[in-house]
Write a protein that holds these residues in place. Structure first.
Motif, PDB file in Angstrom:
ATOM      1  N   LEU A   1       0.829  -1.209   0.000  1.00  0.00           N
ATOM      2  CA  LEU A   1       0.000   0.000   0.000  1.00  0.00           C
ATOM      3  C   LEU A   1       0.864   1.260   0.000  1.00  0.00           C
ATOM      4  O   LEU A   1       0.538   2.235  -0.686  1.00  0.00           O
ATOM      5  CB  LEU A   1      -0.956  -0.002   1.198  1.00  0.00           C
ATOM      6  CG  LEU A   1      -2.048  -1.083   1.168  1.00  0.00           C
ATOM      7  CD1 LEU A   1      -2.778  -1.144   2.506  1.00  0.00           C
ATOM      8  CD2 LEU A   1      -3.027  -0.855   0.020  1.00  0.00           C
ATOM      9  N   ARG A   2       1.975   1.248   0.728  1.00  0.00           N
ATOM     10  CA  ARG A   2       2.887   2.404   0.742  1.00  0.00           C
ATOM     11  C   ARG A   2       3.484   2.668  -0.638  1.00  0.00           C
ATOM     12  O   ARG A   2       3.881   3.792  -0.938  1.00  0.00           O
ATOM     13  CB  ARG A   2       4.009   2.200   1.767  1.00  0.00           C
ATOM     14  CG  ARG A   2       3.553   2.443   3.193  1.00  0.00           C
ATOM     15  CD  ARG A   2       4.718   2.605   4.162  1.00  0.00           C
ATOM     16  NE  ARG A   2       5.642   1.490   4.224  1.00  0.00           N
ATOM     17  CZ  ARG A   2       5.497   0.427   5.010  1.00  0.00           C
ATOM     18  NH1 ARG A   2       4.441   0.294   5.787  1.00  0.00           N
ATOM     19  NH2 ARG A   2       6.411  -0.526   5.012  1.00  0.00           N
ATOM     20  N   TYR A   3       3.560   1.649  -1.467  1.00  0.00           N
ATOM     21  CA  TYR A   3       4.092   1.811  -2.821  1.00  0.00           C
ATOM     22  C   TYR A   3       2.995   2.079  -3.851  1.00  0.00           C
ATOM     23  O   TYR A   3       3.259   2.054  -5.048  1.00  0.00           O
ATOM     24  CB  TYR A   3       4.935   0.590  -3.214  1.00  0.00           C
ATOM     25  CG  TYR A   3       6.327   0.694  -2.635  1.00  0.00           C
ATOM     26  CD1 TYR A   3       7.375   1.193  -3.391  1.00  0.00           C
ATOM     27  CD2 TYR A   3       6.578   0.333  -1.317  1.00  0.00           C
ATOM     28  CE1 TYR A   3       8.647   1.322  -2.851  1.00  0.00           C
ATOM     29  CE2 TYR A   3       7.853   0.451  -0.767  1.00  0.00           C
ATOM     30  CZ  TYR A   3       8.873   0.954  -1.542  1.00  0.00           C
ATOM     31  OH  TYR A   3      10.130   1.090  -1.003  1.00  0.00           O
ATOM     32  N   GLY A   4       1.784   2.330  -3.396  1.00  0.00           N
ATOM     33  CA  GLY A   4       0.712   2.735  -4.295  1.00  0.00           C
ATOM     34  C   GLY A   4      -0.190   1.622  -4.793  1.00  0.00           C
ATOM     35  O   GLY A   4      -1.089   1.863  -5.584  1.00  0.00           O
ATOM     36  N   PHE A   5       0.045   0.397  -4.352  1.00  0.00           N
ATOM     37  CA  PHE A   5      -0.841  -0.698  -4.730  1.00  0.00           C
ATOM     38  C   PHE A   5      -2.184  -0.517  -4.031  1.00  0.00           C
ATOM     39  O   PHE A   5      -2.248   0.063  -2.940  1.00  0.00           O
ATOM     40  CB  PHE A   5      -0.247  -2.049  -4.300  1.00  0.00           C
ATOM     41  CG  PHE A   5       0.890  -2.539  -5.148  1.00  0.00           C
ATOM     42  CD1 PHE A   5       0.707  -3.566  -6.057  1.00  0.00           C
ATOM     43  CD2 PHE A   5       2.156  -1.981  -5.029  1.00  0.00           C
ATOM     44  CE1 PHE A   5       1.757  -4.035  -6.828  1.00  0.00           C
ATOM     45  CE2 PHE A   5       3.224  -2.436  -5.799  1.00  0.00           C
ATOM     46  CZ  PHE A   5       3.019  -3.467  -6.696  1.00  0.00           C
ATOM     47  N   SER A   6      -3.244  -1.025  -4.645  1.00  0.00           N
ATOM     48  CA  SER A   6      -4.578  -0.992  -4.058  1.00  0.00           C
ATOM     49  C   SER A   6      -5.140  -2.402  -4.022  1.00  0.00           C
ATOM     50  O   SER A   6      -4.926  -3.192  -4.958  1.00  0.00           O
ATOM     51  CB  SER A   6      -5.527  -0.129  -4.894  1.00  0.00           C
ATOM     52  OG  SER A   6      -5.057   1.185  -4.970  1.00  0.00           O
ATOM     53  N   LEU A   7      -5.894  -2.703  -2.981  1.00  0.00           N
ATOM     54  CA  LEU A   7      -6.600  -3.980  -2.900  1.00  0.00           C
ATOM     55  C   LEU A   7      -7.744  -3.951  -3.900  1.00  0.00           C
ATOM     56  O   LEU A   7      -8.595  -3.065  -3.850  1.00  0.00           O
ATOM     57  CB  LEU A   7      -7.130  -4.194  -1.479  1.00  0.00           C
ATOM     58  CG  LEU A   7      -7.969  -5.445  -1.244  1.00  0.00           C
ATOM     59  CD1 LEU A   7      -7.172  -6.715  -1.509  1.00  0.00           C
ATOM     60  CD2 LEU A   7      -8.503  -5.442   0.189  1.00  0.00           C
ATOM     61  N   THR A   8      -7.756  -4.911  -4.837  1.00  0.00           N
ATOM     62  CA  THR A   8      -8.764  -4.889  -5.905  1.00  0.00           C
ATOM     63  C   THR A   8      -9.651  -6.124  -5.948  1.00  0.00           C
ATOM     64  O   THR A   8     -10.678  -6.119  -6.623  1.00  0.00           O
ATOM     65  CB  THR A   8      -8.092  -4.736  -7.288  1.00  0.00           C
ATOM     66  OG1 THR A   8      -7.181  -5.827  -7.481  1.00  0.00           O
ATOM     67  CG2 THR A   8      -7.359  -3.413  -7.393  1.00  0.00           C
ATOM     68  N   GLU A   9      -9.259  -7.182  -5.239  1.00  0.00           N
ATOM     69  CA  GLU A   9     -10.035  -8.425  -5.344  1.00  0.00           C
ATOM     70  C   GLU A   9      -9.751  -9.299  -4.132  1.00  0.00           C
ATOM     71  O   GLU A   9      -8.644  -9.298  -3.601  1.00  0.00           O
ATOM     72  CB  GLU A   9      -9.613  -9.152  -6.623  1.00  0.00           C
ATOM     73  CG  GLU A   9     -10.487 -10.286  -7.045  1.00  0.00           C
ATOM     74  CD  GLU A   9     -10.049 -10.853  -8.400  1.00  0.00           C
ATOM     75  OE1 GLU A   9     -10.265 -12.058  -8.593  1.00  0.00           O
ATOM     76  OE2 GLU A   9      -9.492 -10.110  -9.236  1.00  0.00           O
ATOM     77  N   GLU A  10     -10.765 -10.047  -3.701  1.00  0.00           N
ATOM     78  CA  GLU A  10     -10.615 -11.027  -2.633  1.00  0.00           C
ATOM     79  C   GLU A  10     -11.359 -12.289  -3.030  1.00  0.00           C
ATOM     80  O   GLU A  10     -12.406 -12.230  -3.666  1.00  0.00           O
ATOM     81  CB  GLU A  10     -11.200 -10.513  -1.309  1.00  0.00           C
ATOM     82  CG  GLU A  10     -10.440  -9.371  -0.699  1.00  0.00           C
ATOM     83  CD  GLU A  10     -10.987  -8.975   0.659  1.00  0.00           C
ATOM     84  OE1 GLU A  10     -10.162  -8.745   1.554  1.00  0.00           O
ATOM     85  OE2 GLU A  10     -12.221  -8.898   0.822  1.00  0.00           O
ATOM     86  N   ALA A  11     -10.818 -13.433  -2.631  1.00  0.00           N
ATOM     87  CA  ALA A  11     -11.463 -14.708  -2.928  1.00  0.00           C
ATOM     88  C   ALA A  11     -11.055 -15.734  -1.878  1.00  0.00           C
ATOM     89  O   ALA A  11      -9.876 -15.813  -1.504  1.00  0.00           O
ATOM     90  CB  ALA A  11     -11.052 -15.199  -4.311  1.00  0.00           C
ATOM     91  N   GLU A  12     -12.016 -16.509  -1.400  1.00  0.00           N
ATOM     92  CA  GLU A  12     -11.691 -17.608  -0.487  1.00  0.00           C
ATOM     93  C   GLU A  12     -10.966 -18.690  -1.266  1.00  0.00           C
ATOM     94  O   GLU A  12     -11.254 -18.927  -2.426  1.00  0.00           O
ATOM     95  CB  GLU A  12     -12.959 -18.175   0.150  1.00  0.00           C
ATOM     96  CG  GLU A  12     -13.505 -17.308   1.249  1.00  0.00           C
ATOM     97  CD  GLU A  12     -14.608 -17.998   2.047  1.00  0.00           C
ATOM     98  OE1 GLU A  12     -14.832 -19.221   1.866  1.00  0.00           O
ATOM     99  OE2 GLU A  12     -15.231 -17.301   2.856  1.00  0.00           O
ATOM    100  N   SER A  13     -10.013 -19.337  -0.585  1.00  0.00           N
ATOM    101  CA  SER A  13      -9.197 -20.343  -1.249  1.00  0.00           C
ATOM    102  C   SER A  13      -8.754 -21.396  -0.237  1.00  0.00           C
ATOM    103  O   SER A  13      -8.602 -21.104   0.942  1.00  0.00           O
ATOM    104  CB  SER A  13      -7.964 -19.673  -1.865  1.00  0.00           C
ATOM    105  OG  SER A  13      -7.050 -20.635  -2.343  1.00  0.00           O
ATOM    106  N   THR A  14      -8.515 -22.604  -0.729  1.00  0.00           N
ATOM    107  CA  THR A  14      -7.905 -23.660   0.079  1.00  0.00           C
ATOM    108  C   THR A  14      -6.598 -24.130  -0.563  1.00  0.00           C
ATOM    109  O   THR A  14      -6.058 -25.164  -0.185  1.00  0.00           O
ATOM    110  CB  THR A  14      -8.869 -24.860   0.249  1.00  0.00           C
ATOM    111  OG1 THR A  14      -9.230 -25.330  -1.051  1.00  0.00           O
ATOM    112  CG2 THR A  14     -10.101 -24.464   1.042  1.00  0.00           C
ATOM    113  N   THR A  15      -6.082 -23.347  -1.513  1.00  0.00           N
ATOM    114  CA  THR A  15      -4.857 -23.679  -2.233  1.00  0.00           C
ATOM    115  C   THR A  15      -3.672 -23.888  -1.301  1.00  0.00           C
ATOM    116  O   THR A  15      -2.754 -24.628  -1.628  1.00  0.00           O
ATOM    117  CB  THR A  15      -4.520 -22.563  -3.246  1.00  0.00           C
ATOM    118  OG1 THR A  15      -5.634 -22.393  -4.111  1.00  0.00           O
ATOM    119  CG2 THR A  15      -3.296 -22.888  -4.071  1.00  0.00           C
ATOM    120  N   PHE A  16      -3.689 -23.261  -0.138  1.00  0.00           N
ATOM    121  CA  PHE A  16      -2.544 -23.295   0.751  1.00  0.00           C
ATOM    122  C   PHE A  16      -2.639 -24.399   1.798  1.00  0.00           C
ATOM    123  O   PHE A  16      -1.868 -24.436   2.746  1.00  0.00           O
ATOM    124  CB  PHE A  16      -2.368 -21.950   1.441  1.00  0.00           C
ATOM    125  CG  PHE A  16      -2.169 -20.792   0.492  1.00  0.00           C
ATOM    126  CD1 PHE A  16      -1.848 -20.970  -0.843  1.00  0.00           C
ATOM    127  CD2 PHE A  16      -2.293 -19.497   0.952  1.00  0.00           C
ATOM    128  CE1 PHE A  16      -1.666 -19.905  -1.702  1.00  0.00           C
ATOM    129  CE2 PHE A  16      -2.106 -18.417   0.093  1.00  0.00           C
ATOM    130  CZ  PHE A  16      -1.790 -18.621  -1.236  1.00  0.00           C
TER     131      PHE A  16
END
Length: 167
Positions: free
Chosen positions: A140-155
């Motif tokens: 966020l400090r580098y200008g990125f914005s949160l644009t999407e969220e999704a539940e996952s079990t990949t991990f």
């Protein structure tokens, strides 16, 4: 927690990939994220699959690795991977615990952003999980914005994956 006897200036950062780097990154992601976030074996397999994909399409003019070494051992890693539509993806960003809080993450982000701009990419993005709050704050400090969220079990367990983008 930062190690007060180590500074970012003590760390050697190289951009060439050497034998063993790829396997080490897969291994450390598997171990580190199991210890810190209780990620399972599927996470390590995911990293192996995507690191293999990165290496298959590696183009030194458009892709970059930053391998952080201290006393001849890898203690951090970051990748810029080219994607379609003149986009870059930030991947495999990790630092060993003893090397956090010394400015090394910021230094790596500065290097990432400089190469991103040098290559003339139109945008960059990354995926991470909801519990990586310190990393998200850095993005966020580098200008990125949160644009999407999704539940996952990949991990190997349920997480909320988050996509951050910089246009």
């Amino acid at each position: 927690m930062a190690n007060s006897t180590i500074s970012a200036a003590d760390i050697r950062i190289r951009t060439e990939i050497k034998p063993g780097d790829i396997g080490f990154v897969i291994y450390r992601h598997g171990v580190l994220y199991a210890e810190e976030y209780n990620y399972g074996f599927p996470f390590e397999l995911y990293v192996a699959k995507t690191v293999h994909e990165f290496y298959q399409h590696y183009d030194p003019a458009r892709d970059r690795t930053w391998v952080c070494e201290h006393e001849d051992r890898i203690i951090g890693f970051l990748v810029l991977q080219h994607r379609e539509n003149n986009t870059a993806q930030l991947r495999y960003f990790y630092l060993e615990k003893a090397y956090r809080g010394i400015g090394l993450g910021k230094k790596l982000m500065d290097l990432y952003m400089a190469f991103y701009r040098q290559c003339g990419y139109d945008s960059t993005y990354l995926w991470t999980a909801h519990e990586h709050r310190e990393a998200a704050a850095l993005y966020l400090r580098y200008g990125f914005s949160l644009t999407e969220e999704a539940e996952s079990t990949t991990f190997g367990r349920k997480v909320i994956e988050r996509k951050y983008e910089l246009q």
